[in-house]
Structures are given as C-alpha cells and as structure tokens.
Design an enzyme around this catalytic site. Structure first.
Site, PDB file in Angstrom:
ATOM      1  N   ASN A  17      -3.611   1.886  10.632  1.00 49.83           N
ATOM      2  CA  ASN A  17      -4.354   2.302   9.443  1.00 49.83           C
ATOM      3  C   ASN A  17      -4.781   0.992   8.785  1.00 49.83           C
ATOM      4  O   ASN A  17      -4.089   0.463   7.924  1.00 49.83           O
ATOM      5  CB  ASN A  17      -3.446   3.128   8.526  1.00 49.83           C
ATOM      6  CG  ASN A  17      -4.153   3.483   7.221  1.00 49.83           C
ATOM      7  OD1 ASN A  17      -5.376   3.386   7.115  1.00 49.83           O
ATOM      8  ND2 ASN A  17      -3.379   3.880   6.228  1.00 49.83           N
ATOM      9  N   PRO A  18      -5.909   0.438   9.235  1.00 53.68           N
ATOM     10  CA  PRO A  18      -6.289  -0.910   8.784  1.00 53.68           C
ATOM     11  C   PRO A  18      -7.010  -0.861   7.438  1.00 53.68           C
ATOM     12  O   PRO A  18      -7.341   0.224   6.951  1.00 53.68           O
ATOM     13  CB  PRO A  18      -7.280  -1.333   9.884  1.00 53.68           C
ATOM     14  CG  PRO A  18      -7.936  -0.053  10.280  1.00 53.68           C
ATOM     15  CD  PRO A  18      -6.899   1.040  10.115  1.00 53.68           C
ATOM     16  N   PHE A  30       0.840  -1.190   0.000  1.00 57.92           N
ATOM     17  CA  PHE A  30       0.000   0.000   0.000  1.00 57.92           C
ATOM     18  C   PHE A  30       0.884   1.253   0.000  1.00 57.92           C
ATOM     19  O   PHE A  30       1.837   1.346   0.781  1.00 57.92           O
ATOM     20  CB  PHE A  30      -0.862  -0.041   1.268  1.00 57.92           C
ATOM     21  CG  PHE A  30      -1.836   1.079   1.425  1.00 57.92           C
ATOM     22  CD1 PHE A  30      -3.082   1.026   0.808  1.00 57.92           C
ATOM     23  CD2 PHE A  30      -1.541   2.179   2.217  1.00 57.92           C
ATOM     24  CE1 PHE A  30      -4.000   2.051   0.967  1.00 57.92           C
ATOM     25  CE2 PHE A  30      -2.451   3.202   2.385  1.00 57.92           C
ATOM     26  CZ  PHE A  30      -3.679   3.134   1.750  1.00 57.92           C
TER      27      PHE A  30
HETATM   28  C1  LIG Z   1      -4.346   0.547   4.508  1.00 56.83           C
HETATM   29  S1  LIG Z   1      -2.877  -0.410   4.574  1.00 56.83           S
HETATM   30  C2  LIG Z   1      -1.867   0.613   5.663  1.00 56.83           C
HETATM   31  C3  LIG Z   1      -0.390   0.380   5.551  1.00 56.83           C
HETATM   32  C4  LIG Z   1       0.451   1.379   6.356  1.00 56.83           C
HETATM   33  N1  LIG Z   1       0.193   1.259   7.775  1.00 56.83           N
HETATM   34  C5  LIG Z   1       0.147   2.778   5.895  1.00 56.83           C
HETATM   35  O1  LIG Z   1      -0.504   3.526   6.630  1.00 56.83           O
HETATM   36  O2  LIG Z   1       0.565   3.145   4.802  1.00 56.83           O
HETATM   37  C6  LIG Z   1      -3.378  -1.742   5.642  1.00 56.83           C
HETATM   38  C7  LIG Z   1      -2.288  -2.771   5.895  1.00 56.83           C
HETATM   39  O3  LIG Z   1      -2.799  -3.769   6.805  1.00 56.83           O
HETATM   40  C8  LIG Z   1      -2.437  -5.052   6.350  1.00 56.83           C
HETATM   41  N2  LIG Z   1      -3.434  -5.995   6.878  1.00 56.83           N
HETATM   42  C9  LIG Z   1      -4.684  -6.234   6.425  1.00 56.83           C
HETATM   43  N3  LIG Z   1      -5.324  -7.102   7.220  1.00 56.83           N
HETATM   44  C10 LIG Z   1      -4.458  -7.418   8.203  1.00 56.83           C
HETATM   45  C11 LIG Z   1      -4.533  -8.256   9.343  1.00 56.83           C
HETATM   46  N4  LIG Z   1      -5.636  -8.946   9.619  1.00 56.83           N
HETATM   47  N5  LIG Z   1      -3.452  -8.340  10.148  1.00 56.83           N
HETATM   48  C12 LIG Z   1      -2.308  -7.641   9.874  1.00 56.83           C
HETATM   49  N6  LIG Z   1      -2.172  -6.837   8.807  1.00 56.83           N
HETATM   50  C13 LIG Z   1      -3.242  -6.715   7.984  1.00 56.83           C
HETATM   51  C14 LIG Z   1      -2.458  -4.941   4.851  1.00 56.83           C
HETATM   52  O4  LIG Z   1      -1.726  -5.970   4.244  1.00 56.83           O
HETATM   53  C15 LIG Z   1      -1.873  -3.542   4.658  1.00 56.83           C
HETATM   54  O5  LIG Z   1      -0.467  -3.582   4.586  1.00 56.83           O
END
Ligand SMILES: C[S@@+](CC[C@H](N)C(=O)[O-])C[C@H]1O[C@@H](n2cnc3c(N)ncnc32)[C@H](O)[C@@H]1O
Length: 261
Positions: free
Chosen positions: A168-169, A66
């Site tokens: 930031n999920p 992302f």
């Molecule tokens: C919207 S992106 C945010 C990435 C980074 N924190 C940013 O703000 O640029 C959400 C991230 O959460 C990860 N992700 C999604 N579901 C997850 C889960 N259940 N556990 C851990 N990571 C997860 C995704 O792969 C992605 O990298």
C-alpha cells in the site's frame, strides 16, 4: 460513534458497556471532554486512542505513522488467498508503516516468512514496536528492514524467491486536497506520490519483478482514480501477466494485482 469510542477508551471499557453505565467521574469527564475537543479539531480518532483495528489485530499507532485503513484489509485478504496451500511462502510488504499488512499475514498464515520494508525512520519505530508486540502475543516473527522500495538492490538475497509482494504505497497525486485528519496527521512520506501519484509505484515495479519467482503475485493498493492508470503502468513494465484491477467494498477501484511472467 467517535465520541462513544473515546468515552469507552477513557473508561477502559468496551463501547457496548457504555449502555449500562450510570455516571462518569469528574476526572474522567474532563479527560473525555479534552479528547472530544481534539477530535473536533480533526485529530484522528486512532491517534487519540493510540490503537487501530486491522483485520484480527489491534495495532499501536500515533504521530509519525500512517493509520491503517479498512480498504487495505481487502488487499491483505487477497494476498493471504494467494498463499493458501504453499509451504513456507516468502512474502514482502513494501512500505509497511504500522505493519498492518505484514503482521496480519504472519498472524493468519503462521508458516509464511514475511519481511516488512519501511523507509521513514519515524514510521519504522512503529513497525518495529508492533512486530515485537505480535511476537510476544505468539505470532511468527516478521523481519523488519529499513529500506527504500525503489532501491534497485533492496533485499537482493530474496531475488526470484518471493511468492507475494504486497504494497500500500504512497499514491496521492501532488495536487490532491485531503481532509485535515490525513493532511495534518498522516506522515507526508506515506501520502504523496508525485504528479499522478504513481512515482513510487513506477520505482517499485522493478524491485517487485526481481524479487518474485515466475508465477509469483504482486498486489498494489491505489486511489479511486487510478483504476486504469495503475494497471497501465504495470502493463508498461513488461514483466507481469494476468493484470487485473479490483474494487473495494464500496465498489470503487482499489487495488491492482498481477503475476510475474
Ligand atoms: C500509505 S502508507 C501504508 C502503510 C501500511 N502498509 C498500511 O497499509 O497501513 C505507505 C508507507 O510507505 C512508506 N514509504 C513511502 N515511500 C517509501 C519507499 N520509497 N520505500 C519504503 N517505504 C516507503 C511510508 O513511510 C508509509 O509508511
């Protein structure tokens, strides 16, 4: 602006330096034209340059991770403010992607002990790469953990010890229509959050509540339309007080914060 940034990238100069350039060699011109074509085909600028600016850092990005957004800089700033004056605070970034939040906190608060959690193996490779690069640049190391932020056993060794959990999920509702840059190039796991976009958040709250010490802070980014729904989900959990929503710099609801009660 994107065209200027692509030309500066091809020439290896700053954007402002373009003003004083008289000419571009044919090879570089061809390369520039190719990049402009890709950008016109909605490949994100940051995938073409391989870099994304975030607060004081420049992070490596590309297919599989992302691209960090400016809105998230504000959530990160909020987290850093909560840490001010605490000696060696423990911080957890859930869903770390490029590592933008975790690595910025380690950079701006070298005393913080930061753990970055990422579930997607493709994204995790970028988290690890950026974490290694930042250590080489002199920052405090960040622990990078392959894990699921909804896993009830995640980081159980940190139970009740964490000062700030920040995330930031993925929060995009399943029926949302996204620009091609996002839909075709950000990884699906980074985006989709179930029918109302809040499935992952619901799963994560139990983990955050377990990790935080009483009085510890939780900060979660959300979509513009979730400024009421996300605080309601946090309230319904029952383990948090001082629940507040915050606007971004454009005045749109952007992140919810709460304190472990
Ligand atoms: C919207 S992106 C945010 C990435 C980074 N924190 C940013 O703000 O640029 C959400 C991230 O959460 C990860 N992700 C999604 N579901 C997850 C889960 N259940 N556990 C851990 N990571 C997860 C995704 O792969 C992605 O990298």
């Amino acid at each position: 602006m994107d065209a200027e940034l692509l030309l500066a990238h091809v020439l290896g100069v700053s954007r402002s330096r373009l003003l004083t350039l008289d000419d571009v060699a044919p090879l570089e011109g061809d390369r520039f034209g190719g990049l402009v074509d890709q950008r016109a085909d909605r490949v994100p600028l940051q995938h073409l340059t391989g870099r994304a600016a975030f607060r004081h850092l420049e992070l490596a990005v590309g297919p599989g991770v992302f691209v960090p957004r400016p809105e998230t800089e504000q959530l990160t700033g909020w987290a850093l403010e909560r840490l001010a004056g605490i000696d060696g605070p423990i911080v957890v970034d859930l869903g770390s992607g490029s590592g933008a939040i975790a690595l910025s906190i380690a950079h701006e608060n070298p005393g913080a002990r930061v753990t970055a959690v990422e579930r997607d193996p493709g994204a995790l490779a970028w988290t690890r790469h950026n974490a290694v690069t930042r250590v080489a640049a002199g920052d405090t190391p960040v622990g990078v953990v392959a894990g699921d932020m909804t896993d009830p056993a995640l980081l159980s060794e940190l139970d009740g010890r964490v000062a700030v959990v920040v995330s930031n999920p993925p929060y995009v509702p399943d029926d949302a229509v996204l620009p091609r840059e996002v839909a075709d190039h950000d990884p699906p796991l980074a985006l989709w959050g179930g029918p109302d976009g809040l499935d992952v958040v619901r799963g994560m709250l139990t983990v955050a509540a377990r990790l935080l010490h009483p009085g510890g802070w939780l900060g979660i980014e959300h979509a513009d339309q979730q400024g009421v729904a996300l605080p309601a989900v946090v309230r319904a959990h029952g383990g948090f007080a001082d629940i507040e929503d915050h606007p971004d710099l454009a005045g749109r609801p952007r992140f919810t914060t709460a304190r472990r009660s």
